[in-house]
Motif scaffolding. Structure first.
Motif, PDB file in Angstrom:
ATOM      1  N   ILE A   1      49.057   1.639  68.936  1.00  0.00           N
ATOM      2  CA  ILE A   1      50.358   1.179  68.001  1.00  0.00           C
ATOM      3  C   ILE A   1      50.975   0.601  69.207  1.00  0.00           C
ATOM      4  O   ILE A   1      51.249   1.016  70.061  1.00  0.00           O
ATOM      5  N   GLU A   2      51.345  -0.698  68.791  1.00  0.00           N
ATOM      6  CA  GLU A   2      52.141  -1.800  69.717  1.00  0.00           C
ATOM      7  C   GLU A   2      53.430  -1.850  68.755  1.00  0.00           C
ATOM      8  O   GLU A   2      53.426  -2.627  67.759  1.00  0.00           O
ATOM      9  N   ILE A   3      54.708  -1.703  69.181  1.00  0.00           N
ATOM     10  CA  ILE A   3      55.852  -1.735  68.615  1.00  0.00           C
ATOM     11  C   ILE A   3      56.819  -2.628  69.512  1.00  0.00           C
ATOM     12  O   ILE A   3      56.970  -2.559  70.566  1.00  0.00           O
ATOM     13  N   LEU A   4      57.367  -3.672  68.789  1.00  0.00           N
ATOM     14  CA  LEU A   4      58.191  -4.524  69.469  1.00  0.00           C
ATOM     15  C   LEU A   4      59.359  -4.749  68.554  1.00  0.00           C
ATOM     16  O   LEU A   4      59.430  -4.402  67.322  1.00  0.00           O
TER      17      LEU A   4
ATOM     18  N   GLU B   1      62.051  -2.950  64.025  1.00  0.00           N
ATOM     19  CA  GLU B   1      60.926  -3.176  64.791  1.00  0.00           C
ATOM     20  C   GLU B   1      59.693  -3.640  63.857  1.00  0.00           C
ATOM     21  O   GLU B   1      59.565  -3.214  62.667  1.00  0.00           O
ATOM     22  N   ASP B   2      58.758  -4.234  64.492  1.00  0.00           N
ATOM     23  CA  ASP B   2      57.517  -4.741  64.037  1.00  0.00           C
ATOM     24  C   ASP B   2      56.546  -3.725  64.803  1.00  0.00           C
ATOM     25  O   ASP B   2      56.713  -3.605  65.834  1.00  0.00           O
ATOM     26  N   TYR B   3      55.173  -3.516  64.142  1.00  0.00           N
ATOM     27  CA  TYR B   3      54.294  -2.837  64.705  1.00  0.00           C
ATOM     28  C   TYR B   3      52.928  -3.164  64.289  1.00  0.00           C
ATOM     29  O   TYR B   3      52.732  -3.965  63.428  1.00  0.00           O
ATOM     30  N   GLN B   4      51.952  -3.184  65.295  1.00  0.00           N
ATOM     31  CA  GLN B   4      50.607  -3.490  64.889  1.00  0.00           C
ATOM     32  C   GLN B   4      49.632  -2.186  65.063  1.00  0.00           C
ATOM     33  O   GLN B   4      49.947  -1.672  66.420  1.00  0.00           O
ATOM     34  N   VAL B   5      48.523  -2.203  64.652  1.00  0.00           N
ATOM     35  CA  VAL B   5      47.653  -0.941  64.806  1.00  0.00           C
ATOM     36  C   VAL B   5      46.118  -1.590  65.219  1.00  0.00           C
ATOM     37  O   VAL B   5      45.840  -2.634  64.494  1.00  0.00           O
ATOM     38  N   ARG B   6      45.597  -0.956  65.982  1.00  0.00           N
ATOM     39  CA  ARG B   6      44.309  -1.288  66.562  1.00  0.00           C
ATOM     40  C   ARG B   6      43.630   0.135  66.742  1.00  0.00           C
ATOM     41  O   ARG B   6      43.891   0.973  67.145  1.00  0.00           O
ATOM     42  N   ILE B   7      42.252   0.027  65.843  1.00  0.00           N
ATOM     43  CA  ILE B   7      41.529   1.044  66.064  1.00  0.00           C
ATOM     44  C   ILE B   7      40.300   0.908  66.732  1.00  0.00           C
ATOM     45  O   ILE B   7      39.325  -0.086  66.276  1.00  0.00           O
TER      46      ILE B   7
END
Lengths: 83, 83
Positions: free
Chosen positions: B7-10, B74-80
């Motif tokens: 999870i990347e949060i910016l 914040e925005d986040y993106q998820v990579r599985i």
């Protein structure tokens, strides 16, 4: 050319990650029972102006090693994409 | 099955990122003059036990929304990935 460098920094395996441990223990309280480990680090993006991707990657590594990551305690990885 | 969720949060675009700004301004001091913007957020990994990748992704989104990210700022993106 413009590139985006994404730098992901995590505490080294085997080193204590008290923040991650606290979050792991909080998971059941929000109804999640299938997460066994949480590790917490930093996510840093750099907008880089460079001739090519390998030059951009070099810049990102210099920034990570000299300024962003503490290599005694942390590992990092770099990802470069054209912006 | 075991999955790794990253999870990347910016900070949201347009919101102040004072830490990122400070690092941007430090770049010339370590000999880097081709980085125009630095943004600093959090990188969180979860070890997830789930039947399939879409179930693992669902767990990661619940964790991000309820506990890890502040969606106001914040925005986040998820990579599985399979672990």
């Amino acid at each position: 050319m413009k590139f985006l460098a994404e730098i992901e920094i995590l505490p080294k395996k085997g080193l204590l990650d008290p923040q991650g441990k606290a979050v792991t223990q909080s998971m059941p309280r929000i109804g999640i029972d299938n997460v066994s480990e949480v590790r917490i680090g930093r996510y840093i993006t750099l907008d880089i102006d460079a001739d090519d991707a390998s030059k951009a990657e070099e810049t990102a590594h210099v920034a990570a090693k000299k300024l962003l990551a503490n290599l005694i305690m942390e590992d990092y990885q770099v990802r470069i994409t054209a912006a």
